[in-house]
Motif scaffolding. Structure first.
Motif, PDB file in Angstrom:
ATOM      1  N   THR A  36     -31.709   5.578   7.366  1.00 43.82           N
ATOM      2  CA  THR A  36     -30.959   4.335   7.558  1.00 43.82           C
ATOM      3  C   THR A  36     -29.988   4.106   6.411  1.00 43.82           C
ATOM      4  OG1 THR A  36     -32.832   3.371   8.761  1.00 43.82           O
ATOM      5  CG2 THR A  36     -31.175   1.852   7.901  1.00 43.82           C
ATOM      6  N   ARG A  37     -30.462   4.342   5.168  1.00 42.19           N
ATOM      7  CA  ARG A  37     -29.584   4.166   4.008  1.00 42.19           C
ATOM      8  C   ARG A  37     -28.426   5.146   4.037  1.00 42.19           C
ATOM      9  NH1 ARG A  37     -34.780   3.974   0.051  1.00 42.19           N
ATOM     10  NH2 ARG A  37     -35.337   1.746   0.322  1.00 42.19           N
ATOM     11  N   ALA A  38     -28.733   6.391   4.421  1.00 45.41           N
ATOM     12  CA  ALA A  38     -27.674   7.406   4.483  1.00 45.41           C
ATOM     13  C   ALA A  38     -26.619   7.021   5.515  1.00 45.41           C
ATOM     14  CB  ALA A  38     -28.278   8.765   4.811  1.00 45.41           C
ATOM     15  N   GLN A  39     -27.059   6.543   6.669  1.00 41.68           N
ATOM     16  CA  GLN A  39     -26.119   6.129   7.702  1.00 41.68           C
ATOM     17  C   GLN A  39     -25.274   4.954   7.231  1.00 41.68           C
ATOM     18  OE1 GLN A  39     -28.645   5.299  11.042  1.00 41.68           O
ATOM     19  NE2 GLN A  39     -29.031   7.463  11.521  1.00 41.68           N
ATOM     20  N   GLU A  40     -25.928   4.022   6.552  1.00 46.52           N
ATOM     21  CA  GLU A  40     -25.202   2.848   6.061  1.00 46.52           C
ATOM     22  C   GLU A  40     -24.136   3.240   5.030  1.00 46.52           C
ATOM     23  OE1 GLU A  40     -24.056  -1.091   5.678  1.00 46.52           O
ATOM     24  OE2 GLU A  40     -25.358  -0.161   7.161  1.00 46.52           O
ATOM     25  N   LYS A  41     -24.472   4.157   4.096  1.00 47.02           N
ATOM     26  CA  LYS A  41     -23.512   4.605   3.077  1.00 47.02           C
ATOM     27  C   LYS A  41     -22.336   5.320   3.716  1.00 47.02           C
ATOM     28  CE  LYS A  41     -23.836   4.116  -0.674  1.00 47.02           C
ATOM     29  NZ  LYS A  41     -23.387   2.985  -1.508  1.00 47.02           N
ATOM     30  N   VAL A  42     -22.602   6.118   4.776  1.00 44.66           N
ATOM     31  CA  VAL A  42     -21.520   6.819   5.477  1.00 44.66           C
ATOM     32  C   VAL A  42     -20.576   5.815   6.123  1.00 44.66           C
ATOM     33  CG1 VAL A  42     -20.980   8.325   7.415  1.00 44.66           C
ATOM     34  CG2 VAL A  42     -22.822   8.945   5.845  1.00 44.66           C
ATOM     35  N   LEU A  43     -21.146   4.815   6.790  1.00 42.66           N
ATOM     36  CA  LEU A  43     -20.330   3.793   7.435  1.00 42.66           C
ATOM     37  C   LEU A  43     -19.500   3.020   6.409  1.00 42.66           C
ATOM     38  CD1 LEU A  43     -22.886   2.391  10.063  1.00 42.66           C
ATOM     39  CD2 LEU A  43     -20.891   3.844  10.506  1.00 42.66           C
ATOM     40  N   GLN A  44     -20.104   2.749   5.240  1.00 42.63           N
ATOM     41  CA  GLN A  44     -19.368   2.026   4.200  1.00 42.63           C
ATOM     42  C   GLN A  44     -18.224   2.862   3.639  1.00 42.63           C
ATOM     43  OE1 GLN A  44     -22.382   0.925   1.368  1.00 42.63           O
ATOM     44  NE2 GLN A  44     -23.123  -0.821   2.601  1.00 42.63           N
ATOM     45  N   LYS A  45     -18.472   4.161   3.440  1.00 41.85           N
ATOM     46  CA  LYS A  45     -17.415   5.034   2.931  1.00 41.85           C
ATOM     47  C   LYS A  45     -16.285   5.203   3.938  1.00 41.85           C
ATOM     48  CE  LYS A  45     -20.325   7.704  -0.235  1.00 41.85           C
ATOM     49  NZ  LYS A  45     -20.883   9.039  -0.580  1.00 41.85           N
ATOM     50  N   LEU A  46     -16.640   5.185   5.226  1.00 43.45           N
ATOM     51  CA  LEU A  46     -15.623   5.314   6.279  1.00 43.45           C
ATOM     52  C   LEU A  46     -14.914   3.995   6.551  1.00 43.45           C
ATOM     53  CD1 LEU A  46     -17.537   7.570   8.847  1.00 43.45           C
ATOM     54  CD2 LEU A  46     -15.715   8.255   7.261  1.00 43.45           C
ATOM     55  N   GLY A  47     -15.378   2.929   5.892  1.00 40.47           N
ATOM     56  CA  GLY A  47     -14.751   1.636   6.085  1.00 40.47           C
ATOM     57  C   GLY A  47     -15.176   0.937   7.352  1.00 40.47           C
ATOM     58  N   LYS A  48     -16.232   1.403   7.979  1.00 43.19           N
ATOM     59  CA  LYS A  48     -16.696   0.798   9.225  1.00 43.19           C
ATOM     60  C   LYS A  48     -17.772  -0.264   8.976  1.00 43.19           C
ATOM     61  CE  LYS A  48     -15.658   4.832  12.089  1.00 43.19           C
ATOM     62  NZ  LYS A  48     -16.183   5.806  13.074  1.00 43.19           N
ATOM     63  N   ALA A  49     -18.164  -0.441   7.734  1.00 44.79           N
ATOM     64  CA  ALA A  49     -19.145  -1.469   7.379  1.00 44.79           C
ATOM     65  C   ALA A  49     -18.821  -1.986   5.986  1.00 44.79           C
ATOM     66  CB  ALA A  49     -20.563  -0.899   7.423  1.00 44.79           C
ATOM     67  N   ASP A  50     -18.868  -3.294   5.817  1.00 45.14           N
ATOM     68  CA  ASP A  50     -18.578  -3.871   4.505  1.00 45.14           C
ATOM     69  C   ASP A  50     -19.771  -3.669   3.569  1.00 45.14           C
ATOM     70  OD1 ASP A  50     -19.988  -5.718   6.192  1.00 45.14           O
ATOM     71  OD2 ASP A  50     -19.789  -7.162   4.561  1.00 45.14           O
ATOM     72  N   GLU A  51     -19.492  -3.674   2.279  1.00 43.88           N
ATOM     73  CA  GLU A  51     -20.513  -3.403   1.259  1.00 43.88           C
ATOM     74  C   GLU A  51     -20.631  -4.600   0.330  1.00 43.88           C
ATOM     75  OE1 GLU A  51     -21.391  -0.212  -2.388  1.00 43.88           O
ATOM     76  OE2 GLU A  51     -19.578  -0.050  -1.147  1.00 43.88           O
ATOM     77  N   THR A  52     -21.860  -4.985   0.026  1.00 46.03           N
ATOM     78  CA  THR A  52     -22.083  -6.073  -0.932  1.00 46.03           C
ATOM     79  C   THR A  52     -21.634  -5.614  -2.313  1.00 46.03           C
ATOM     80  OG1 THR A  52     -23.973  -6.905   0.331  1.00 46.03           O
ATOM     81  CG2 THR A  52     -23.812  -7.575  -1.982  1.00 46.03           C
TER      82      THR A  52
END
Length: 390
Positions: free
Chosen positions: A22-38
């Motif tokens: 789950t963490r790996a998927q979240e980091k990928v989405l954040q790097k791709l700009g598809k999810a915002d990061e705190t």
């Protein structure tokens, strides 16, 4: 049936694997700009200061260890040098016992210096650095929990959006399955769909609250500790280098005294050598002068046996070399020794036979006695280190 222990272990392993995925998927989405990061720029600055503090402390520890190793090397070199001097120093030379004692004191001083630096400066720095691994691990854990919080937040937001769509679908005319079902069952199907949607939504909301709570607890603790830890580095550096400076000052002060003692011993050893050399030359010159005087004057034959002349005026005894002044009282222990009181001035004479002169001893007659009676037979030997040249 599976064993409870194995089941629990397998369950925990599955949960940990799922968390990492789950963490790996979240980091990928954040790097791709598809999810915002705190983001917390203030905390990131604190972490930057912590990393700087860790690097500085580690480098200081490494350099201080290198300094201690250099002190140990210098100690070993000093001991070998002292051993070499002790081996070369002949027993009959002036200050042999003092030389041996000086070598022991030098070795002890080096040992104390190295031990003091190790127990004070090095120990303080080691204690200071022991807290860094735990802080570093907690920062890493905080970063992981922040990713979990972002993932839970995004998952909950996604369910919120899906819930709205489901509610819109439920409000539309009954689906084919519902229309095929009896009228009394169509309401049950709709209620089941709403319940399923609400269950997932509630679970996601609970997970979001739990992830946020864990993250914020770690975040608040570190925000309190990191600035305080960063400020404490000044006191640690002050204590480390102040202790180092104090021990250095004490070591060099004491070593300076020992070095002066060594210099004094070497100076007196050279004086002894020169005195013996001059005494030999004076004895040879005196023998020649005595023969010449015997040929020209009958009075020369009446001079005490072994007396020599050195070109001084007639008020000084023949064979006179220089004067010394007693700086300590000396009690004669043998018939051929001269009794001294502090302040007595002694006229130093050359030995008739230089080989009879013991190391560290001079031959002379008190100036007061010579002035009164001109009697050179009152001469005697005395320790050189109880006097000083005048």
């Amino acid at each position: 049936m599976a064993e409870p222990g194995k089941g629990v272990t397998a369950g925990k392993l599955a949960i940990n694997v799922q968390k990492r995925l789950t963490r790996a998927q979240e980091k990928v989405l954040q790097k791709l700009g598809k999810a915002d990061e705190t983001r917390d720029t203030v905390f990131e600055e604190m972490v930057g200061n912590f990393n700087k503090q860790t690097n500085e402390g580690t480098k200081l520890q490494k350099d201080l260890k290198a300094y201690l190793a250099a002190v140990k090397t210098m100690h070993d070199a000093s001991r070998r040098l002292q051993d070499c001097l002790a081996e070369m120093y002949e027993p009959e030379w002036f200050g042999k016992e003092e030389m041996d004692s000086l070598a022991e004191d030098t070795d002890t001083l080096w040992l104390d210096y190295h031990q003091s630096l190790t127990e004070k400066s090095m120990a303080t720095l080691d204690t200071y650095l022991t807290q860094f691994p735990d802080i570093k691990a907690r920062i890493a854990k905080r970063d992981r929990k922040m990713v979990d919080f972002d993932s839970a937040r995004h998952h909950f937001a996604s369910l919120q959006k899906g819930k709205k769509k489901d509610e819109a679908k439920i409000a539309k005319p009954a689906a084919l399955l519902e229309m095929a079902a009896p009228s009394w069952a169509q309401g049950l199907i709709s209620a089941h769909q709403v319940a399923q949607t609400n269950l997932s939504y509630n679970q996601a909301e609970e997970e979001l609250g739990r992830a946020q709570r864990i993250f914020e607890e770690l975040n608040v603790e570190l925000q309190d500790e990191l600035p305080s830890l960063f400020d404490n580095r000044v006191g640690v550096y002050v204590n480390t280098f102040q202790s180092l400076a104090n021990h250095q000052e004490k070591f060099h002060r004491e070593m300076g005294k020992l070095s002066q003692n060594l210099n004094d011993i070497m100076t007196k050893l050279e004086e002894q050598r020169q005195l013996k050399k001059d005494g030999t030359a004076a004895a040879k010159t005196g023998d020649g002068a005595k023969s010449e005087e015997a040929n020209h004057s009958e009075s020369a034959s009446s001079a005490p046996k072994g007396a020599v002349t050195n070109g001084s005026d007639g008020d000084l005894p023949p064979g006179f070399i220089y004067k010394v002044k007693a700086i300590h009282d000396y009690t004669a222990t043998d018939g051929d020794e001269l009794e001294l009181k502090m302040g007595d001035v002694v006229l130093v004479l050359a030995f008739d036979n230089p080989d009879e002169q013991d190391d560290g001893w001079l031959l002379g007659v008190k100036e007061s006695h010579w002035a009164q009676s001109k009697d050179i037979t009152a001469k005697g030997v005395f320790p050189e280190n109880f006097t000083q040249k005048v």
